[in-house]
Design a protein around this motif. Structure first.
Motif: not given
Length: 316
Positions: A192-209
């Motif tokens: 779960p800790l790893v998932a939340f670290f990666l979730l922070a990176g996923l949410t920062s990816i622009p949806k336009e891409l």
């Protein structure tokens, strides 16, 4: 004809230079006294033990109350490196670190993608997912020790009901199997800790891409390879380094589940250092082992960062 001269008007509100200097000096003294307790605590809890351990590693210290402690130089380091137990525990630690980190990274990425997907009650799902990480490590170890119990463990019961085994097995009775069971317990808690670290990176990816990729008729595998993975390289780098450091010095879950057994099958380098220093009363070699652990962690972290940096550049 009268001439008007622009004479500067003195700033009556500004305090004299001497008064401002005294005020700054008073502020500096106040800051010093406010920071002094924190500095003393940091020195006493962190800096002093580090320096003391480094000093002890150059002496032969066989007891806490020892008075005669001859200087041996690098002899403790040579003794540690010449010990078969050191290399055996180092091999188990590397296996534990690489396996657990890889599993947590793969499972954490999948869990992060699931947490990032639009769904109802997503906030509730995120709150439930973090529960394993909130469980204290010693409690987690006791729980999984009961699950893998050879007589009444739930793991045996489930496998028996599914028909995968025909009798209860001692999952913590074999050296290699018990090491893998400890990895399972560690992965369950830390994913779960790893998932939340990666979730922070996923949410920062622009949806336009993603929208541009859909216009180019790119499927999810291509979007993951060309968009998600390159932009997640910074988050993955942080996760890999943090988990490598934590997994390499794993101790508490080993202590709670197996105490390094059976037959030293789960004795990692941190547990081996603990046994050497406190059970065998060889504080000099134990201190040398602790610094050898630091050196190995620095080497692994440097290698990870360089490999991820190069792979990130090639993926982009």
């Amino acid at each position: 004809m009268s001439t008007v001269t622009n004479t500067p008007v003195p700033d009556v509100a500004a305090p004299p230079v001497g008064k401002r200097r005294r005020r700054l000096e008073n502020h500096g003294k106040l800051a010093f006294w406010l920071l002094l307790p924190a500095a003393v605590a940091v020195f006493g809890v962190i800096v002093y033990p580090i320096l003391r351990t480094l000093l002890i590693s150059f002496f032969q210290v066989d007891s806490v109350l020892a008075v005669d402690t001859p200087f041996v130089g690098l002899g403790n380091y040579a003794s540690a490196l010449a010990s078969p137990g050191f290399w055996a525990s180092m091999g188990r630690t590397l296996y534990f670190t690489l396996t657990s980190t890889a599993l947590e990274l793969v499972l954490g990425l999948g869990l992060a993608a699931l947490l990032n997907a639009p769904m109802k009650f997503r906030w509730l799902f995120r709150a439930v997912v973090v529960v394993p990480w909130a469980v204290p490590t010693i409690v987690n170890a006791a729980m999984w020790k009961g699950i893998f119990n050879a007589e009444y463990g739930a793991f045996n019961a489930v496998l028996l009901q599914l028909g995968l085994i025909d009798h209860y097995q001692a999952w913590l009775g074999d050296p290699f199997t018990s090491l893998n069971m400890v990895i399972v317990a560690d992965v369950w808690k830390t994913t779960p800790l790893v998932a939340f670290f990666l979730l922070a990176g996923l949410t920062s990816i622009p949806k336009e891409l993603y929208e541009a990729a859909r216009l180019d008729r790119a499927g999810w595998p291509r979007m993951f390879r060309s968009i998600v993975l390159p932009l997640l390289v910074p988050s993955i780098s942080i996760v890999v380094v943090l988990r490598t450091v934590e997994a390499f010095k794993v101790f508490d879950i080993i202590y709670g589940m197996t105490r390094g057994g059976p037959a030293n099958g789960t004795q990692t380098i941190a547990y081996y250092t603990y046994v050497t220093a406190f059970s065998d009363q060889n504080y000099g070699v134990g201190s040398a082992l602790s610094y050898l652990i630091v050196m190995v962690i620095l080497i692994l972290s440097t290698i990870y960062l360089r490999v991820l940096r190069r792979s990130g550049m090639s993926l982009v």
